[in-house]
Design an enzyme around this catalytic site. Structure first.
Site, PDB file in Angstrom:
ATOM      1  N   SER A 217      17.784  16.180  29.127  1.00  0.00           N
ATOM      2  CA  SER A 217      16.964  17.166  28.216  1.00  0.00           C
ATOM      3  C   SER A 217      18.692  17.567  28.184  1.00  0.00           C
ATOM      4  O   SER A 217      19.480  18.052  27.420  1.00  0.00           O
ATOM      5  CB  SER A 217      16.008  17.834  28.556  1.00  0.00           C
ATOM      6  OG  SER A 217      15.511  19.028  27.533  1.00  0.00           O
ATOM      7  N   ASP A 441      10.452  10.596  21.348  1.00  0.00           N
ATOM      8  CA  ASP A 441      10.731  11.157  22.156  1.00  0.00           C
ATOM      9  C   ASP A 441      10.124  11.945  21.674  1.00  0.00           C
ATOM     10  O   ASP A 441      11.521  12.964  19.999  1.00  0.00           O
ATOM     11  CB  ASP A 441      12.217  11.465  22.849  1.00  0.00           C
ATOM     12  CG  ASP A 441      12.391  12.307  24.010  1.00  0.00           C
ATOM     13  OD1 ASP A 441      11.660  13.546  23.857  1.00  0.00           O
ATOM     14  OD2 ASP A 441      13.135  12.164  24.491  1.00  0.00           O
ATOM     15  N   HIS A 469       9.571  12.325  26.095  1.00  0.00           N
ATOM     16  CA  HIS A 469      10.626  12.819  26.898  1.00  0.00           C
ATOM     17  C   HIS A 469      11.930  12.126  27.963  1.00  0.00           C
ATOM     18  O   HIS A 469      11.332  11.265  29.009  1.00  0.00           O
ATOM     19  CB  HIS A 469      10.216  14.121  26.975  1.00  0.00           C
ATOM     20  CG  HIS A 469      11.635  15.215  26.978  1.00  0.00           C
ATOM     21  ND1 HIS A 469      12.578  14.645  26.822  1.00  0.00           N
ATOM     22  CD2 HIS A 469      11.734  16.493  27.628  1.00  0.00           C
ATOM     23  CE1 HIS A 469      13.594  15.691  26.262  1.00  0.00           C
ATOM     24  NE2 HIS A 469      13.125  16.772  27.538  1.00  0.00           N
TER      25      HIS A 469
END
Length: 500
Positions: A217, A441, A469
């Site tokens: 991320s 995602d 995710h």
């Protein structure tokens, strides 16, 4: 708005089997080659490792607060290490995202979620808290009661009214002032560029000639920034669930909200196929009923046992929290079932997870650090016309949740102007960098991974087809084998590898 990109741990990432007994790996001398004289005291420092839990050891690294003026003032960086269970190939650094998530906690509490057994055998797994985060020299803002008020109080004014806006702006200003007063002058230096320079220091003091790194991320932003600053030191880098460095904050937020709406539709289709779904009819019917629920708690918030009121904004936080991972969809079903029955308790469990809140105590400073990084990294350069167009697009493409992700930007009240820029990252001269993207995602949409892989001069794209995710270590053998082989054997995946 960009804040929704930050949660990086799934709800199910807490229970793991025992980690195999580790084997000691040799201690390496710090890497001080080609280091400027004024930085030698930092790059040449020796570490003292102390046990900090079963099979983990922790240390503190000293770094300059201001990399442009080293020696003026120092800060501490906290690191944790789990020794390789086999013959070590060196240190694999991991960042779980955020910005503001603790890498120390991530490795200690979730090492089997972060890495495969093969990687734990081949590498010393190293987590770190970036500057401003948790066990490192940290951003500090509110105490727990004040944070509760900031995150959960419901404005008296009607949503989108002048009074509502003024109340939120005043709360944002109070928060920013508290951060400035309580953070001892570090706020102007809480940037991703500084954190990337810290990461190079961590690499060097652990004796690694190049960086081996897995970033999730926001950790992809940190890793890409590192590669851009130090392409000759970028070793085997994997960036999973990428953030596109070339698009502005407004577009980041808009795309994320639309991504979460897509994930919500996928959740609702799955929910309707089961026996315990509190909704019925088509996906559109169910989302219309969910909109009605949002409107209901917006008008009449539901009290929880601890005195907090569940309004539409807190309910939306609960929904978004569960959408980060398909494994957590049953929790969302339970929360929505309870809220429809007038019970707010489980919805608050989800919201509290998002904010690292347990029994009225905030166990990390992730919210404060998140704000500090974003407010320094993202220029506030959107025009009124661009803002209005983005809001219209969100309402059109995310009609269920857009309304509850609008409002004044807290960074408008931040006491220091942003220093970051939004531009493509090429990392010219770096070794192959693997970017992993997941097709649905919600937090870091797939298009961002495609874009980053194209921007990087040595980018290689691996696609996981699925929900949730990030993509590595999520049960997709194709993805996992590609990443493990890259780290362990230096086998670069085929660019464009698509894992169904």
């Amino acid at each position: 708005m960009a804040g929704l990109a930050t949660a990086s741990l799934v709800l199910s990432g807490c229970l793991y089997s025992m980690i195999p007994e580790s084997q000691p790996s040799p201690t390496k001398s710090p890497d001080t080659e080609n280091v400027a004289a004024e930085l030698l005291p930092y790059y040449g420092q020796s570490l003292t490792w102390d046990s900090c839990g079963d099979e983990f050891e922790c240390a503190t690294v000293v770094a300059p607060l201001d990399w442009q003026n080293p020696g003026d003032r120092d800060i501490d960086l906290a690191i944790i290490r789990h020794r390789a269970t086999g013959q070590s190939q060196g240190a694999l650094f991991i960042n779980p995202g955020g910005p503001g998530a603790s890498g120390v906690d991530f490795v200690r509490d979730s090492i089997t979620y972060a890495t495969s057994e093969r990687l734990r055998a081949a590498y010393d797994i190293v987590g770190f808290d970036p500057r401003g985060v948790q066990a490192s020299t940290a951003v500090q803002c509110f105490d727990a009661p004040a944070m509760d008020s900031f995150l959960f109080d419901i404005p008296a004014g009607e949503r989108n009214s002048d009074q509502w806006t003024a109340e939120l702006e005043a709360a944002n200003a109070d928060f920013a002032q508290a951060c400035d007063e309580n953070s001892d002058g570090i706020l102007p230096f809480i940037t991703t560029e500084n954190a990337a320079r810290d990461l190079d220091l961590l690499r060097a003091v652990l004796g690694e000639r190049t960086l081996t790194y897995l970033g999730y991320s926001y950790g992809t932003s940190l890793g890409a920034t590192y590669a851009n600053l130090f392409p000759e030191r970028a070793g085997r880098l994997v960036l999973d669930g990428a953030v596109d460095p070339s698009i502005p904050s407004l577009d980041i937020g808009t795309t994320q909200i639309i991504g979460f709406e897509s994930a919500l539709r996928a959740y609702m289709a799955d929910c309707l196929s089961g026996d315990d779904c509190p909704f019925s009819g088509t996906v559109d019917d169910a989302l219309a009923d969910l909109n009605t629920l949002y409107a209901s708690v917006d008008r009449s918030p539901i009290p929880a046992a601890d005195g907090r009121l569940l309004g539409a904004d807190s309910l939306n936080t609960s929904v978004i929290t569960a959408l980060y991972s398909q494994e957590n969809w049953p929790y969302l079903t339970q929360a929505l079932t309870d809220v429809l029955a007038g019970d707010a308790e489980f919805a608050f469990i989800l919201a509290d997870f998002y904010y690292d809140r347990e029994n009225g105590v905030y166990t990390t400073n992730s919210t404060e650090a998140f704000m500090a990084y974003n407010c320094m990294d993202y220029p506030l350069d959107a025009t009124d016309e661009e803002q209005a167009a983005a809001e219209a697009l969100m309402r059109a493409e995310a009609p269920t949740i857009a309304e509850f992700n609008l409002g004044p930007d807290p960074c408008e009240q931040w006491p220091y102007p942003p220093t970051g820029v939004r531009e493509p990252i090429t990392a010219e001269g770096a070794a192959p960098i693997v970017v992993v993207g997941t097709t649905n995602d919600p937090a870091t949409p797939y298009a961002w991974s495609v874009s980053l892989a194209e921007q990087l001069s040595s980018g290689v794209l691996v696609t996981r087809v699925g929900e949730g995710h990030t993509g590595y270590n999520k049960g997709n053998a194709c993805v996992d084998d590609a990443i493990d082989s890259f780290f362990i054997d230096a086998t670069v995946p085929e660019d464009g590898l698509r894992c169904e």
